[in-house]
Enzyme design. Structure first.
Site, PDB file in Angstrom:
ATOM      1  N   ASP A  55       0.197  -7.713   4.541  1.00 43.03           N
ATOM      2  CA  ASP A  55      -0.885  -7.259   5.416  1.00 43.03           C
ATOM      3  C   ASP A  55      -1.858  -6.422   4.597  1.00 43.03           C
ATOM      4  OD1 ASP A  55       0.473  -4.799   5.098  1.00 43.03           O
ATOM      5  OD2 ASP A  55       1.634  -5.189   6.909  1.00 43.03           O
ATOM      6  N   ASP A  60      -4.160  -2.978   4.471  1.00 46.61           N
ATOM      7  CA  ASP A  60      -4.471  -1.665   5.035  1.00 46.61           C
ATOM      8  C   ASP A  60      -5.726  -1.136   4.366  1.00 46.61           C
ATOM      9  OD1 ASP A  60      -2.134  -1.529   6.682  1.00 46.61           O
ATOM     10  OD2 ASP A  60      -0.965  -1.122   4.877  1.00 46.61           O
ATOM     11  N   ASP A 106       3.737   7.484  -0.724  1.00 43.90           N
ATOM     12  CA  ASP A 106       5.115   7.580  -1.200  1.00 43.90           C
ATOM     13  C   ASP A 106       5.249   7.288  -2.703  1.00 43.90           C
ATOM     14  OD1 ASP A 106       4.568   4.903  -0.678  1.00 43.90           O
ATOM     15  OD2 ASP A 106       6.302   4.569   0.619  1.00 43.90           O
TER      16      ASP A 106
HETATM   17  P1  ATP Z   1       4.464  -3.956   2.807  1.00 43.35           P
HETATM   18  O1  ATP Z   1       3.386  -3.948   3.847  1.00 43.35           O
HETATM   19  O2  ATP Z   1       4.356  -5.022   1.803  1.00 43.35           O
HETATM   20  O3  ATP Z   1       5.820  -3.851   3.401  1.00 43.35           O
HETATM   21  P2  ATP Z   1       3.305  -1.426   2.093  1.00 43.35           P
HETATM   22  O4  ATP Z   1       3.406  -0.605   0.852  1.00 43.35           O
HETATM   23  O5  ATP Z   1       1.953  -1.904   2.470  1.00 43.35           O
HETATM   24  O6  ATP Z   1       4.337  -2.608   1.947  1.00 43.35           O
HETATM   25  P3  ATP Z   1       3.328  -0.184   4.654  1.00 43.35           P
HETATM   26  O7  ATP Z   1       4.485   0.275   5.483  1.00 43.35           O
HETATM   27  O8  ATP Z   1       2.446  -1.254   5.152  1.00 43.35           O
HETATM   28  O9  ATP Z   1       3.929  -0.551   3.246  1.00 43.35           O
HETATM   29  O10 ATP Z   1       2.487   1.137   4.367  1.00 43.35           O
HETATM   30  C1  ATP Z   1       1.188   1.102   3.780  1.00 43.35           C
HETATM   31  C2  ATP Z   1       1.032   2.264   2.817  1.00 43.35           C
HETATM   32  O11 ATP Z   1       1.164   3.509   3.510  1.00 43.35           O
HETATM   33  C3  ATP Z   1       2.080   2.337   1.729  1.00 43.35           C
HETATM   34  O12 ATP Z   1       1.748   1.500   0.638  1.00 43.35           O
HETATM   35  C4  ATP Z   1       2.048   3.804   1.352  1.00 43.35           C
HETATM   36  O13 ATP Z   1       0.936   4.091   0.532  1.00 43.35           O
HETATM   37  C5  ATP Z   1       1.823   4.482   2.698  1.00 43.35           C
HETATM   38  N1  ATP Z   1       3.099   4.831   3.339  1.00 43.35           N
HETATM   39  C6  ATP Z   1       3.819   4.070   4.202  1.00 43.35           C
HETATM   40  N2  ATP Z   1       4.935   4.692   4.591  1.00 43.35           N
HETATM   41  C7  ATP Z   1       4.952   5.878   3.961  1.00 43.35           C
HETATM   42  C8  ATP Z   1       5.843   7.004   3.953  1.00 43.35           C
HETATM   43  N3  ATP Z   1       6.956   6.991   4.672  1.00 43.35           N
HETATM   44  N4  ATP Z   1       5.517   8.069   3.195  1.00 43.35           N
HETATM   45  C9  ATP Z   1       4.371   8.084   2.463  1.00 43.35           C
HETATM   46  N5  ATP Z   1       3.508   7.071   2.426  1.00 43.35           N
HETATM   47  C10 ATP Z   1       3.771   5.982   3.162  1.00 43.35           C
HETATM   48 MG    MG Z   2       1.437  -2.969   4.199  1.00 41.90          MG
END
Ligand code: ATP
Ligand code: MG
Length: 458
Positions: free
Chosen positions: A80, A82, A160
């Site tokens: 996805d 963001d 994170d």
């Molecule tokens: P994917 O969507 O492929 O599972 P992602 O890294 O995009 O991985 P998301 O859960 O969509 O994960 O979160 C988007 C972004 O928000 C992350 O890349 C990170 O920068 C931030 N983020 C998400 N969860 C946390 C958390 N628990 N603590 C700190 N930052 C976070």
């Molecule tokens: Mg994501």
């Protein structure tokens, strides 16, 4: 203050090793120009590109961030997209008709294009207020609220992992790197931003995220961070079961479930999520039962790779099967019939597991049907087998039986019988399911009143 405490960080170096050196002053980020990275607008969803441009044209800053940037840099297809911006949620809503604001404490904008949702978040800082009533950390240091708008820099430091804190700027197509994420992408390293213990205490789900990304990307978790996981694993007990449910789905239905499972166990995290299963596996010396779980996860991964559908019901049926089976056996030894025993065991396991992970009813019901079918699939005579073929959960129950056969827990021959039975035409099926000429069967029939009459009364 939270983990972002305004301390120094030299641009270009890796993420600072100690908490003291975190983010002091106004460090300039590394800017990687378009010519020096592989992200192109073609790789980004056209809807996300549309949102980025509309924000930019309205005079706001707009960046692609998180997994989208990380995955594109790795040549992978993002799940996805963001977006991070300095526009406030209400500003975003003004710009898009197809926009919904969600979240109470920290509002996010969802821009909706049919089935695709682009999440737009305003830059956020992580502040902890001093007064007690409004404290944002628990005694254990867990973040309860995280709701202060900030700058791009603040936003980068609150994320994170360094590899998740890279920003693709729609203004000039550069990548903005405050935390050393670009180097870590190249090194295949998952490095928490800041002090690992503090960051895990703020949000224990980050430990699950570390495992998930390590499994999915084949990255190594930085030692400092890995070293804390076993010790801090119990903090997962404070995370709401509904959130853990979401994370568990991502861990096991993301295409690398088996790898996730092994890593979760290695770091002592699995026992926090599925304590009944962990205990049951330990009790069994991890022989057959472990094969069932690993086979189930292997199958699930293969199905996902082939774009076939997978259901959480089957996944949880497998993950909870070992404690189920042990309890089922125990109850049968206490004189319950197999069907009664499996139903009682199912009730118990589901309600005990719910204290840790809240699996929605729409999945626990079919999960329990899959379990109950394990008893019904043992009946191969009369009309029952044919009727069972029409059961809405037959396929799942049969697949589950095959897993049990393959792991040596149910007779191979039973699984083979059902495999053959399904291939037959209706006449042949009736014949295959005809009462077998075994002594056992005859005895059972002779107990029926009609049989008794035919055989004559005293
Ligand atoms: P994917 O969507 O492929 O599972 P992602 O890294 O995009 O991985 P998301 O859960 O969509 O994960 O979160 C988007 C972004 O928000 C992350 O890349 C990170 O920068 C931030 N983020 C998400 N969860 C946390 C958390 N628990 N603590 C700190 N930052 C976070
Ligand atoms: Mg994501």
């Amino acid at each position: 203050m939270g983990w972002y405490d305004g301390q120094s960080y030299e641009p270009g170096q890796h993420n600072p090793v100690s908490h003291d050196r975190l983010g002091r002053g106004t460090s300039a980020p590394a800017i990687i120009p378009r010519s020096d990275h592989v992200i192109s607008r073609n790789g980004i969803s056209p809807n996300a590109v549309k949102v980025l441009y509309r924000l930019k044209n309205a005079g706001y800053q707009a960046f692609l961030v998180g997994g989208g940037v990380r995955d594109l840099l790795l040549g992978r297809e993002p799940k996805d997209f963001d977006i991070a911006t300095d526009a406030h949620p209400e500003d975003v809503r003004q710009l898009f008709r197809n926009c919904r604001l969600i979240g109470r404490r920290f509002r996010l904008a969802h821009v909706i294009f049919g089935r695709e949702v682009i999440e737009v978040a305003t830059f956020r800082a992580c502040h902890v207020q001093e007064d007690e009533d409004d404290a944002m950390l628990t005694d254990a240091g867990r973040i309860l609220r995280d709701n202060v708008y900030g700058t791009l820099e603040d936003d980068a430091w609150r994320r994170d992992f360094t590899v998740n804190a890279l920003y693709y700027n729609i203004e000039d197509f550069s990548v903005v790197d405050y935390t050393g994420g670009m180097a870590d992408i190249k090194a295949g390293l998952l490095r928490l931003i800041g002090d690992p213990e503090q960051r895990f205490r703020e949000d224990a789900v980050r430990m699950l995220r570390a495992v998930r990304f390590a499994a999915k990307l084949g990255f190594r978790i930085e030692e400092r961070c890995e070293a804390k996981m076993h010790e801090l694993a119990p903090l997962l007990g404070e995370i709401p079961p509904a959130r853990l449910y979401e994370e568990v789905l991502k861990l096991f239905l993301g295409g690398t479930g088996l790898e996730s499972f092994e890593k979760l166990r290695h770091h002592g995290l699995f026992a926090q999520l599925f304590p009944l299963t962990e205990k049951a596996l330990e009790r069994e010396g991890q022989h057959f039962p472990l094969t069932l779980v690993t086979r189930a996860l292997e199958n699930t991964d293969a199905r996902i790779a082939e774009d076939k559908p997978v259901t959480p019901a089957f996944l949880f049926a497998a993950l909870l099967w070992e404690p189920m089976r042990q309890r089922w056996e125990q109850l049968q030894s206490e004189e319950l019939s197999p069907l009664e025993a499996i139903q009682v065991a199912g009730n118990e396991i589901v309600s005990r597991q719910a204290q840790h992970i809240s699996i929605p009813k729409r999945f626990t019901l079919p999960m329990r049907e899959i379990w109950n079918l394990q008893v019904r699939l043992e009946q191969r005579q009369g009309k029952r087998p044919l009727r069972l073929l029409g059961h809405p959960r037959f396929r799942a129950g049969y697949d589950f039986l095959l897993l049990r056969c393959a792991s040596g827990e149910a007779p191979e021959e039973l699984g083979q019988w059902w495999t053959e039975f399904q291939k037959l035409n209706p006449d042949e099926q009736a014949q295959a399911a005809a009462p077998a000429k075994t002594g056992k069967k005859r005895r059972r029939r002779s107990r029926k009143p009609r049989g008794a009459v035919a055989e004559g009364q005293p």
